[in-house]
Write a protein that holds these residues in place. Sequence first.
Motif, short mmCIF file in Angstrom:
data_model
loop_
_atom_site.label_atom_id
_atom_site.label_comp_id
_atom_site.label_asym_id
_atom_site.label_seq_id
_atom_site.Cartn_x
_atom_site.Cartn_y
_atom_site.Cartn_z
N VAL A 142 46.85 52.73 54.28
CA VAL A 142 45.64 53.00 53.51
C VAL A 142 45.24 51.77 52.69
O VAL A 142 44.06 51.40 52.63
N VAL A 143 46.22 51.12 52.05
CA VAL A 143 45.94 49.90 51.29
C VAL A 143 45.35 48.83 52.21
O VAL A 143 44.39 48.14 51.85
N GLU A 144 45.93 48.69 53.40
CA GLU A 144 45.39 47.72 54.37
C GLU A 144 43.93 48.01 54.69
O GLU A 144 43.09 47.10 54.73
N GLU A 145 43.62 49.29 54.91
CA GLU A 145 42.24 49.66 55.26
C GLU A 145 41.28 49.39 54.11
O GLU A 145 40.14 48.96 54.32
N LEU A 146 41.72 49.61 52.89
CA LEU A 146 40.89 49.29 51.72
C LEU A 146 40.66 47.79 51.63
O LEU A 146 39.54 47.34 51.33
N ALA A 147 41.71 47.00 51.89
CA ALA A 147 41.57 45.54 51.80
C ALA A 147 40.63 45.01 52.86
O ALA A 147 39.99 43.96 52.67
N ARG A 148 40.53 45.69 53.99
CA ARG A 148 39.57 45.29 55.03
C ARG A 148 38.15 45.37 54.50
O ARG A 148 37.28 44.59 54.92
N ALA B 99 39.78 41.75 58.43
CA ALA B 99 38.34 41.61 58.14
C ALA B 99 37.83 40.27 58.63
O ALA B 99 36.74 40.17 59.22
N ALA B 100 38.61 39.21 58.39
CA ALA B 100 38.19 37.87 58.80
C ALA B 100 38.14 37.76 60.33
O ALA B 100 37.22 37.16 60.88
N LEU B 101 39.12 38.34 61.00
CA LEU B 101 39.12 38.31 62.47
C LEU B 101 37.92 39.07 63.02
O LEU B 101 37.24 38.59 63.94
#
Length: 378
Positions: A75-81, A257-259
């Motif tokens: 979930v944290v990963e998805e928020l950071a995206r 996100a960058a990719l």
Amino acid sequence: MTIHRHFDSAEQAELFDVVTRISEKELAPVAADHEARADYPRHLVTRLGELGVIGLAFPQRWGGGGQSVAFFLQVVEELARGWLAVAESVHLQALTCRGLARHGKDELREAYLPAMLEGRLLGANCMSEAEAGSDLGAMTTAASPVDGGYRISGLKTWVSHAGAADVYLVYCRTGGAGPGGISCFLVEAGQEGVQVHPPFAKMGVCALPTAPVAFDGVRVPAVRMVGGRNRGMLVAASVFDHGRLGIAACAVGLAQAALDHASDYAKQRRQFGSPIASFQGVAFLLADMATQIAAARALLLTTARLMDEGRPVSAEAAKCKLFATDTAMRVTTDAVQILGGSGYVRDHPTERWMREAKLLQIIEGTNQIQRATIAQSL
């Protein structure tokens, strides 16, 4: 691009879909504006708390979700995206709650933990000092005994959530020199003697406030000691591994996100009559980016599952933090390269992501400290 997820229940899948919509529709569109104005989005963090995101991996007894650490980190990963500052804020809030949940007295947990897990009370950890960053045993902030409690004096720095937080977990000296003489106290932000200094003008993640916080003779009752006297490093140790994994999750989301952005741009941008994604120099960059992100995500989830099983993961958490944040730095730098001149201007978010990735290599222990931890484990 498609990311293969594994959830333990339909409830997890449903909540993750909600988080994805919030990340894409509510976080990503406003991130650049908030970052430009250094405006902390407290309302978004509170909303995520109300949805149960902050307390996902905490016991239901304190208002948590009783879910796995592995799911929380996804979930944290998805928020950071969508927006790193919000993901990091959710991570920091959960991290502040972690020490209190594990070491606080029941009276203290009942008074503060439910509101913190719901995002109604914002917390912050006060560990670092000007001369005590990675070397916490060098801290000089002290708590002197007084009738019924302690009086805290000293200056903490690099405090995330400073000025926005309602409560601080303050690590200070109550005994002799070194890490064995440190205790942890819960201090309310509105108490007399608590002074937040102006925030640092950071290179990135400007929407998340970071500032020194001074404690000038702040009185705290003994019941607000978290853990035992001179046992504060045990409280700190309980958050170190979670801290490293949370930053690793933020790094994976930022890199993804960058990719995604660089890949979309490369398929649309045409040179010499062809999309630049068809050129081997660009295509191989994208391939390396995707591979590094997949490896970082796999390492993170493997380590999180070990933590969920109750196994020691300090060295593995250090590997996650090291590899994921170095990956984020490489991927965001390559994303700027793929976009060329467009990547260097603020019309695209790649230059911001590159600046943000640098922070992740520093906080929660620099990557040099992570290497030292890994080397010791060998």
